[in-house]
Design an enzyme around this catalytic site. Structure first.
Site, PDB file in Angstrom:
ATOM      1  N   HIS A   1      79.669  70.615   8.276  1.00 17.90           N
ATOM      2  CA  HIS A   1      79.629  71.211   6.936  1.00 17.90           C
ATOM      3  C   HIS A   1      80.177  70.271   5.867  1.00 17.90           C
ATOM      4  O   HIS A   1      80.231  70.662   4.700  1.00 17.90           O
ATOM      5  CB  HIS A   1      80.498  72.479   6.887  1.00 17.90           C
ATOM      6  CG  HIS A   1      80.134  73.536   7.865  1.00 17.90           C
ATOM      7  ND1 HIS A   1      80.902  74.679   8.046  1.00 17.90           N
ATOM      8  CD2 HIS A   1      79.083  73.663   8.709  1.00 17.90           C
ATOM      9  CE1 HIS A   1      80.350  75.446   8.967  1.00 17.90           C
ATOM     10  NE2 HIS A   1      79.248  74.842   9.398  1.00 17.90           N
TER      11      HIS A   1
ATOM     12  N   LYS B   1      71.649  72.354   6.120  1.00 17.03           N
ATOM     13  CA  LYS B   1      72.838  71.568   5.832  1.00 17.03           C
ATOM     14  C   LYS B   1      72.756  70.864   4.475  1.00 17.03           C
ATOM     15  O   LYS B   1      71.725  70.865   3.809  1.00 17.03           O
ATOM     16  CB  LYS B   1      73.079  70.554   6.951  1.00 17.03           C
ATOM     17  CG  LYS B   1      73.387  71.179   8.299  1.00 17.03           C
ATOM     18  CD  LYS B   1      74.629  72.061   8.249  1.00 17.03           C
ATOM     19  CE  LYS B   1      75.124  72.504   9.624  1.00 17.03           C
ATOM     20  NZ  LYS B   1      74.174  73.336  10.349  1.00 17.03           N
TER      21      LYS B   1
ATOM     22  N   ASP C   1      84.547  67.918  13.691  1.00 13.81           N
ATOM     23  CA  ASP C   1      83.218  68.507  13.553  1.00 13.81           C
ATOM     24  C   ASP C   1      82.993  68.668  12.051  1.00 13.81           C
ATOM     25  O   ASP C   1      83.472  69.614  11.427  1.00 13.81           O
ATOM     26  CB  ASP C   1      83.146  69.850  14.278  1.00 13.81           C
ATOM     27  CG  ASP C   1      81.761  70.493  14.200  1.00 13.81           C
ATOM     28  OD1 ASP C   1      80.972  70.097  13.321  1.00 13.81           O
ATOM     29  OD2 ASP C   1      81.482  71.406  14.992  1.00 13.81           O
TER      30      ASP C   1
ATOM     31  N   PHE D   1      80.664  77.864  14.583  1.00 12.79           N
ATOM     32  CA  PHE D   1      79.350  77.966  15.215  1.00 12.79           C
ATOM     33  C   PHE D   1      79.488  77.576  16.686  1.00 12.79           C
ATOM     34  O   PHE D   1      80.288  76.715  17.043  1.00 12.79           O
ATOM     35  CB  PHE D   1      78.350  77.058  14.498  1.00 12.79           C
ATOM     36  CG  PHE D   1      76.948  77.169  15.013  1.00 12.79           C
ATOM     37  CD1 PHE D   1      76.228  78.342  14.857  1.00 12.79           C
ATOM     38  CD2 PHE D   1      76.347  76.103  15.666  1.00 12.79           C
ATOM     39  CE1 PHE D   1      74.926  78.457  15.345  1.00 12.79           C
ATOM     40  CE2 PHE D   1      75.048  76.203  16.153  1.00 12.79           C
ATOM     41  CZ  PHE D   1      74.336  77.385  15.991  1.00 12.79           C
TER      42      PHE D   1
ATOM     43  N   TYR E   1      63.785  47.162  31.044  1.00 10.37           N
ATOM     44  CA  TYR E   1      64.291  48.398  31.634  1.00 10.37           C
ATOM     45  C   TYR E   1      65.588  48.199  32.417  1.00 10.37           C
ATOM     46  O   TYR E   1      65.751  48.715  33.520  1.00 10.37           O
ATOM     47  CB  TYR E   1      63.208  49.060  32.506  1.00 10.37           C
ATOM     48  CG  TYR E   1      61.960  49.362  31.710  1.00 10.37           C
ATOM     49  CD1 TYR E   1      61.917  50.448  30.841  1.00 10.37           C
ATOM     50  CD2 TYR E   1      60.853  48.516  31.792  1.00 10.37           C
ATOM     51  CE1 TYR E   1      60.787  50.694  30.081  1.00 10.37           C
ATOM     52  CE2 TYR E   1      59.718  48.765  31.033  1.00 10.37           C
ATOM     53  CZ  TYR E   1      59.689  49.855  30.175  1.00 10.37           C
ATOM     54  OH  TYR E   1      58.576  50.092  29.422  1.00 10.37           O
TER      55      TYR E   1
ATOM     56  N   GLN F   1      70.671  69.630  10.130  1.00  9.43           N
ATOM     57  CA  GLN F   1      69.770  70.764  10.321  1.00  9.43           C
ATOM     58  C   GLN F   1      69.293  71.270   8.955  1.00  9.43           C
ATOM     59  O   GLN F   1      69.875  70.968   7.921  1.00  9.43           O
ATOM     60  CB  GLN F   1      70.514  71.848  11.117  1.00  9.43           C
ATOM     61  CG  GLN F   1      69.730  73.095  11.417  1.00  9.43           C
ATOM     62  CD  GLN F   1      69.893  74.160  10.350  1.00  9.43           C
ATOM     63  OE1 GLN F   1      70.801  74.107   9.509  1.00  9.43           O
ATOM     64  NE2 GLN F   1      69.005  75.135  10.364  1.00  9.43           N
TER      65      GLN F   1
ATOM     66  N   ARG G   1      67.713  59.728  20.511  1.00  6.33           N
ATOM     67  CA  ARG G   1      67.394  58.844  19.386  1.00  6.33           C
ATOM     68  C   ARG G   1      66.737  59.608  18.238  1.00  6.33           C
ATOM     69  O   ARG G   1      65.822  60.401  18.438  1.00  6.33           O
ATOM     70  CB  ARG G   1      66.469  57.717  19.839  1.00  6.33           C
ATOM     71  CG  ARG G   1      67.073  56.750  20.841  1.00  6.33           C
ATOM     72  CD  ARG G   1      66.146  55.559  21.085  1.00  6.33           C
ATOM     73  NE  ARG G   1      64.857  55.979  21.625  1.00  6.33           N
ATOM     74  CZ  ARG G   1      64.555  55.985  22.926  1.00  6.33           C
ATOM     75  NH1 ARG G   1      65.458  55.597  23.818  1.00  6.33           N
ATOM     76  NH2 ARG G   1      63.365  56.366  23.348  1.00  6.33           N
TER      77      ARG G   1
ATOM     78  N   ARG H   1      69.876  52.081  27.715  1.00  4.10           N
ATOM     79  CA  ARG H   1      69.228  50.787  27.449  1.00  4.10           C
ATOM     80  C   ARG H   1      69.868  50.088  26.255  1.00  4.10           C
ATOM     81  O   ARG H   1      70.038  50.674  25.191  1.00  4.10           O
ATOM     82  CB  ARG H   1      67.738  50.987  27.159  1.00  4.10           C
ATOM     83  CG  ARG H   1      66.945  51.547  28.305  1.00  4.10           C
ATOM     84  CD  ARG H   1      65.483  51.732  27.934  1.00  4.10           C
ATOM     85  NE  ARG H   1      64.803  50.442  27.799  1.00  4.10           N
ATOM     86  CZ  ARG H   1      63.535  50.312  27.411  1.00  4.10           C
ATOM     87  NH1 ARG H   1      62.832  51.395  27.086  1.00  4.10           N
ATOM     88  NH2 ARG H   1      62.976  49.120  27.330  1.00  4.10           N
TER      89      ARG H   1
END
EC number: 4.2.1.144
Length: 388
Positions: A162, A188, A159, A88, A226, A185, A236, A219
């Site tokens: 899968h 999956k 990767d 992909f 900050y 996703q 996140r 952060r």
């Protein structure tokens, strides 16, 4: 019109009260982002433990997981990343978006995973990372790739989009001494619609801590004033997605066991069809999570393969044409492409060119069905191939 019609397959995604209760739990805790709640933290601990990793970092999607991992591994302008030519597009674009050059190499004709000899030939002084993709849940040759990594000093980045729950010679993804990324996703093996994770083995705590900062705008966890320590972005994962993923993880092993048993049958049925060759295996990959049921019809042109897929879909199968060779997509050439022509890359990637033209895959929910459904599936495929 295909005379045969596919049976009903289990729906995907699957869910029950575990997901419902998790969503309510996340809702009622009153903090819906990871810095205020505990669902993401809990999921990271559980996912890391499940995969034998020291740390896991949940992020917004699998593409961001790759980008983040590559960034903390030092990938950027002036570097190269070796990837499979058959994968992909995120595998290549994650590196290209960081300013690196992606170098596609050929895959094995049977397993569709990186060819170690092709990898060794592609390493240069600029190579920063070698990225095996565990295609359809079948782990790449991690022994040969680990040796290349040791000999060249170039680290591996798995990767594992899968390969949730997959194993190589009894070792889980997080136990193979390399960083790995996952995708959650919608299609999956475990999903929250979108999501991703980076897992870090023992010895990579510093990269994990850097990745945390990079994924949270620089952060620290306890920052309330900050103090942005380094440049970063917001990758996140939210608390609702994490609550769903905790429930998905709890049933992963049971689903893998079912898929593995069903693939044994389906691959035998497919192999009995004249002209059909199922994806091969490797006895060292002793736990295949079976993200896709893949098979080839060697010699079939891309046009005829696409027509075959259309017939399978018309009959009701969740069938798809295989990934296009990344060097044959417009997106590949927009950023960080090697100084080669399409034809030059194709000449050194003959297996990729063939597979991307003649390969078909079925969504893994087919492998959650019963034996009668698999026999019916094979009959539909046999009819369609006979007319291809």
């Amino acid at each position: 019109m295909n005379a045969r019609k596919a049976p009903e397959f289990p729906a995907w995604p699957q869910y029950d009260d575990a997901e419902r209760n998790g969503l309510v739990r996340a809702l009622e805790q009153g903090q819906w982002w990871r810095m205020g709640g505990d669902e993401v933290n809990s999921f990271e601990r559980e996912f890391a433990a499940h995969h034998g990793a020291a740390h896991a970092l949940a992020v917004t999607n699998g593409t961001h997981a790759l980008e983040l991992a590559l960034q903390v591994m030092g990938v950027g302008p002036g570097t190269e990343v070796i990837v499979p030519a058959f994968t992909f597009i995120s595998s290549s674009q994650a590196a290209q978006r960081l300013g690196a050059v992606t170098v596609p190499v050929d895959v094995d004709a049977a397993t569709y995973n990186l060819d170690p000899e092709a990898v060794a030939a592609a390493v240069t002084p600029r190579t920063k990372v070698i990225m095996p993709v565990h295609m359809a849940g079948l782990m790449a040759d991690m022994d040969a790739l680990a040796k290349i990594s040791a000999d060249t000093g170039v680290p591996l980045l798995q990767d594992a989009a899968h390969a949730h729950g997959a194993r190589w010679q009894g070792k889980r993804v997080g136990e193979l001494d390399s960083i790995a990324t996952f995708s959650f996703q919608n299609g999956k093996l475990m999903t929250a619609g979108e999501g991703g994770a980076v897992v870090f083995p023992d010895g990579e705590t510093e990269k994990y801590e850097t990745a945390f900062l990079r994924h949270s705008c620089g952060r620290p966890r306890d920052d309330r004033r900050y103090f942005h320590k380094i440049a970063g972005s917001n990758m996140r994962l939210n608390e609702f997605s994490a609550s769903v993923l905790r429930a998905q993880l709890a049933r992963l092993d049971e689903q893998i066991a079912v898929r593995d048993e069903r693939w044994t049958l389906l691959s035998r049925l497919l192999g009995a069809i004249d002209g059909v060759v199922p994806q091969g295996g490797d006895v060292r990959a002793d736990r295949n999570s079976h993200y896709m049921a893949m098979f080839r019809i060697p010699g079939l042109t891309e046009e005829r393969r696409n027509a075959l897929v259309d017939r399978l879909v018309e009959a009701g199968l969740p069938a798809f044409a295989a990934f296009r060779a990344i060097y044959r997509t417009d997106a590949f050439w927009e950023l960080g492409a090697p100084d080669e022509s399409v034809d030059a890359i194709a000449r050194r990637c003959p297996n990729t060119d063939a597979i991307s033209s003649d390969c078909v895959w079925l969504h893994h929910r087919v492998l959650l069905a019963g034996e009668p459904e698999l026999h019916a599936t094979a009959e539909i495929i046999a009819d369609a191939v006979a007319r291809a």
